[in-house]
Write a protein that holds these residues in place. Structure first.
Motif, PDB file in Angstrom:
ATOM      1  N   GLU A 101     -16.654  31.195 -42.562  1.00 57.81           N
ATOM      2  CA  GLU A 101     -18.101  30.970 -42.632  1.00 57.81           C
ATOM      3  C   GLU A 101     -18.581  30.500 -43.993  1.00 57.81           C
ATOM      4  N   CYS A 141     -16.508  25.307 -47.385  1.00 54.79           N
ATOM      5  CA  CYS A 141     -17.132  23.994 -47.346  1.00 54.79           C
ATOM      6  C   CYS A 141     -16.058  22.929 -47.459  1.00 54.79           C
ATOM      7  N   THR A 185     -19.333  24.938 -43.533  1.00 54.66           N
ATOM      8  CA  THR A 185     -20.020  23.668 -43.734  1.00 54.66           C
ATOM      9  C   THR A 185     -19.010  22.531 -43.796  1.00 54.66           C
ATOM     10  N   LYS A 206     -19.046  18.247 -44.400  1.00 49.09           N
ATOM     11  CA  LYS A 206     -19.773  17.016 -44.694  1.00 49.09           C
ATOM     12  C   LYS A 206     -18.768  15.884 -44.607  1.00 49.09           C
ATOM     13  N   ARG A 266     -21.332  29.337 -34.137  1.00 47.97           N
ATOM     14  CA  ARG A 266     -22.777  29.337 -34.418  1.00 47.97           C
ATOM     15  C   ARG A 266     -23.114  29.251 -35.900  1.00 47.97           C
ATOM     16  N   SER A 267     -22.245  29.673 -36.779  1.00 46.94           N
ATOM     17  CA  SER A 267     -22.527  29.626 -38.215  1.00 46.94           C
ATOM     18  C   SER A 267     -22.178  28.268 -38.836  1.00 46.94           C
ATOM     19  N   ARG A 287     -22.229  24.371 -39.966  1.00 39.91           N
ATOM     20  CA  ARG A 287     -23.215  23.371 -40.371  1.00 39.91           C
ATOM     21  C   ARG A 287     -22.445  22.084 -40.619  1.00 39.91           C
ATOM     22  N   ASP A 300     -22.392  17.871 -40.994  1.00 40.32           N
ATOM     23  CA  ASP A 300     -23.129  16.651 -41.287  1.00 40.32           C
ATOM     24  C   ASP A 300     -22.128  15.504 -41.219  1.00 40.32           C
ATOM     25  N   ALA A 326     -25.208  26.560 -33.536  1.00 42.55           N
ATOM     26  CA  ALA A 326     -24.500  25.666 -34.460  1.00 42.55           C
ATOM     27  C   ALA A 326     -25.401  24.488 -34.807  1.00 42.55           C
ATOM     28  N   ASN A 327     -25.249  23.954 -36.011  1.00 36.82           N
ATOM     29  CA  ASN A 327     -26.082  22.853 -36.472  1.00 36.82           C
ATOM     30  C   ASN A 327     -25.194  21.645 -36.738  1.00 36.82           C
ATOM     31  N   ASN A 358     -25.445  17.501 -37.450  1.00 39.73           N
ATOM     32  CA  ASN A 358     -26.238  16.320 -37.739  1.00 39.73           C
ATOM     33  C   ASN A 358     -25.284  15.132 -37.731  1.00 39.73           C
TER      34      ASN A 358
END
Length: 150
Positions: free
Chosen positions: A67, A70, A85, A87, A99-100, A102, A104, A118-119, A121
């Motif tokens: 979690e 990155c 995360t 990117k 769900r945690s 992120r 991009d 979950a996010n 983009n």
């Protein structure tokens, strides 16, 4: 009368080796700790558990992302379980986004599970292995597999 003498031990006897932990078909499992930052690309034949930060592309057999971790770069793997995360572009055959997570960047997959919350983009493309493999095994009705977890 009922006692048994202990067997003598040899002082030159070598200590017994313990088995190394293995994951997925006998490959080794490597951990990148939360206090570690790696700047540069990583290629591993081992399965990886990443809790730290990676600034570069990551390629491995199986990835488990913690979690607090990155990854700033592309991810390529057979399977991945992401909860931190990311990117960059993700190309994975079997992908689980917790769900945690992120994310991009664009996501290319064959099978996908996303937990509610979950996010992401970016764009989802169900074609993780089209470039590498022209003929993918499809579900009998010809549709890609997509699972939404609650």
């Amino acid at each position: 009368m009922f006692s048994k003498k202990p067997e003598p031990t040899l002082p030159s006897a070598a200590p017994r080796k313990t088995a190394r932990p293995v994951a997925n078909g006998g490959s080794t499992f490597s951990v990148i700790g939360a206090d570690v930052t790696i700047r540069g690309d990583i290629e591993a034949s081992a399965d990886l558990h990443v809790d730290g930060t990676i600034e570069g592309d990551l390629s491995c057999t199986s990835l488990v992302q913690g979690e607090s971790s990155c990854v700033e770069g592309a991810i390529n793997a057979e399977s991945a379980r992401l909860s931190g995360t990311v990117k960059g572009t993700i190309t994975v055959r079997d992908l689980v986004i917790l769900r945690s997570a992120r994310i991009d960047g664009d996501v290319h997959y064959e099978t996908l599970t996303i937990e509610q919350g979950a996010n992401v983009n970016g764009r989802f493309a169900p074609d993780a292995l089209k470039a590498a493999k022209a003929s993918l095994d499809r579900v009998e009705d010809g549709e890609q597999r997509l699972t939404l977890a609650g």
